[in-house]
Design a protein around this motif. Structure first.
Motif, short mmCIF file in Angstrom:
data_model
loop_
_atom_site.label_atom_id
_atom_site.label_comp_id
_atom_site.label_asym_id
_atom_site.label_seq_id
_atom_site.Cartn_x
_atom_site.Cartn_y
_atom_site.Cartn_z
N CYS A 131 0.84 -1.20 0.00
CA CYS A 131 0.00 0.00 0.00
C CYS A 131 0.87 1.25 0.00
CB CYS A 131 -0.91 0.01 1.24
SG CYS A 131 -2.07 1.39 1.29
N PRO A 133 0.03 4.60 1.33
CA PRO A 133 -1.01 5.33 2.06
C PRO A 133 -0.68 6.80 2.32
CG PRO A 133 0.37 4.15 3.61
CD PRO A 133 0.93 3.87 2.24
N LYS A 136 -3.26 9.65 2.63
CA LYS A 136 -4.16 9.62 3.77
C LYS A 136 -3.69 10.54 4.90
CE LYS A 136 -6.09 4.97 3.22
NZ LYS A 136 -6.29 3.66 3.87
N ARG A 157 -1.06 2.84 -13.44
CA ARG A 157 -1.20 2.02 -12.23
C ARG A 157 -0.53 2.68 -11.03
NH1 ARG A 157 -0.50 -3.12 -15.72
NH2 ARG A 157 -2.60 -4.00 -15.74
N LYS A 159 -0.43 5.90 -10.51
CA LYS A 159 -1.40 6.90 -10.05
C LYS A 159 -2.54 6.24 -9.29
CE LYS A 159 -0.68 10.49 -13.56
NZ LYS A 159 -1.29 11.25 -14.68
N ASP A 160 -2.98 5.10 -9.75
CA ASP A 160 -4.03 4.35 -9.06
C ASP A 160 -3.63 4.10 -7.60
OD1 ASP A 160 -5.78 2.40 -8.06
OD2 ASP A 160 -5.06 0.83 -9.39
N LEU A 161 -2.46 3.53 -7.39
CA LEU A 161 -2.04 3.17 -6.03
C LEU A 161 -1.77 4.39 -5.16
CD1 LEU A 161 0.22 0.02 -6.49
CD2 LEU A 161 -2.26 0.19 -6.23
N PHE A 163 -3.05 7.62 -5.60
CA PHE A 163 -4.20 8.49 -5.39
C PHE A 163 -5.33 7.82 -4.62
CE2 PHE A 163 -2.93 10.84 -9.55
CZ PHE A 163 -1.92 11.50 -8.86
N THR A 164 -5.43 6.49 -4.71
CA THR A 164 -6.48 5.78 -3.97
C THR A 164 -5.99 5.28 -2.62
OG1 THR A 164 -5.98 3.57 -4.87
CG2 THR A 164 -7.49 4.99 -6.15
N ALA A 165 -4.66 5.11 -2.49
CA ALA A 165 -4.07 4.55 -1.26
C ALA A 165 -4.68 3.19 -0.92
CB ALA A 165 -4.23 5.52 -0.09
N ARG A 166 -5.10 2.45 -1.95
CA ARG A 166 -5.71 1.15 -1.68
C ARG A 166 -4.64 0.08 -1.46
NH1 ARG A 166 -6.30 -2.42 -6.08
NH2 ARG A 166 -5.55 -1.61 -8.09
N GLU A 167 -5.01 -0.91 -0.70
CA GLU A 167 -4.12 -2.04 -0.44
C GLU A 167 -4.29 -3.10 -1.53
OE1 GLU A 167 -3.71 -4.06 3.64
OE2 GLU A 167 -4.85 -5.54 2.46
#
Length: 274
Positions: A131, A133, A136, A157, A159-161, A163-167
């Motif tokens: 992640c 993060p 956040k 990809r 930018k995806d990780l 800007f979303t800070a998703r795991e």
């Protein structure tokens, strides 16, 4: 050999294993650990007996990132100075002219994810979690991630990780290009060491020159890379390793270096050493 209680350094058969060691904090990077990493990496750079490096975390986690509990409000200048302090050893690790393998179990968050991406090969367990993060807590990716993440995954990809800070889990991380291989938790360190020992059999000159050129390639142009290729090949072709490899080929002998490295489960010596 122990750097300090936050970082354990062990050298066996030319492979240096650096173990992040703050188990209760999920191996979060605090100032003592960052200082120890700086010292260890710069010593490794000057120790030619060390042919490869393995990064791992103590316990069941790799690294949860920066030590958020220890963070304080700072001025822009203080914040910049703090990051500049870690850039020296991060760059030294990325530029190291020897193989670097990260063995990731559990969390690789924030700077922990960045540290893993600084390796040449990232081996993960099925339970590894990645992640970025930073957004956040109102920060930007650090520890070199703004350089490594787009190169490993591509800009969209990355930018995806960010800007979303998703795991993401190990399987997705492998699918999008961050993870080289997934190995069982009980043997991930052994597998990383095995790959390191296999790569120790390459020409250290050719490996170092190739790594340096590849690191430069995406920010360069064709003519520059062709010139670098010529200069590097001129050095590599004059080495004893190359001469021996040519002779082995003529004599129909197997090369010193062969890939793939055998799976750790099939190598009792490596498995027992872990």
């Amino acid at each position: 050999m122990t750097e300090n209680n936050t970082l354990l350094v062990d050298v066996v058969d030319g492979v240096a294993t650096l173990t992040l060691n703050r188990i209760e904090q999920k191996n979060a990077l605090n100032l003592p650990m960052r200082s120890a990493l700086n010292d260890a990496i710069h010593r490794i750079r000057h120790d030619r007996a060390i042919r490869a490096v393995v990064l791992r975390g103590a316990g069941n986690e790799f690294c949860s990132g920066g030590d958020v509990r220890g963070m304080t409000t700072r001025s822009a200048e203080e914040g910049r100075n703090a990051i500049d302090d870690l850039h020296g050893w991060v760059a030294a690790l990325m530029d190291l002219d020897r193989p670097v393998i990260a063995a990731v179990d559990g969390v690789a968050y924030g700077a922990g994810f960045s540290l893993a991406l600084a390796a040449d090969f990232l081996i993960a367990t099925p339970r590894a979690r990645f992640c970025m993060p930073f957004i956040k807590i109102g920060l930007v990716p650090d520890c070199g991630a703004l350089y490594t993440l787009p190169r490993a995954l591509g800009l969209a990809r990355a930018k995806d990780l960010v800007f979303t800070a998703r795991e993401i889990g190990a399987e997705e991380a492998q699918r999008i290009g961050a993870v080289f291989e997934i190995a069982p938790a009980e043997s991930v360190h052994a597998r990383a060491v095995q790959i390191a020992q296999s790569l120790c059999q390459t020409s250290s000159v050719a490996f170092g020159l190739s790594k340096r050129a590849l690191n430069l390639s995406l920010g360069s142009d064709l003519r520059t890379m062709l010139e670098l290729e010529s200069a590097a090949q001129g050095i590599a072709i004059s080495t004893a390793f190359h001469a021996e490899a040519v002779q082995r080929f003529k004599d129909k002998q197997p090369p010193r270096f062969q890939w793939p490295a055998a799976q750790a489960a099939q190598d009792d010596r490596i498995s027992k050493a872990s």
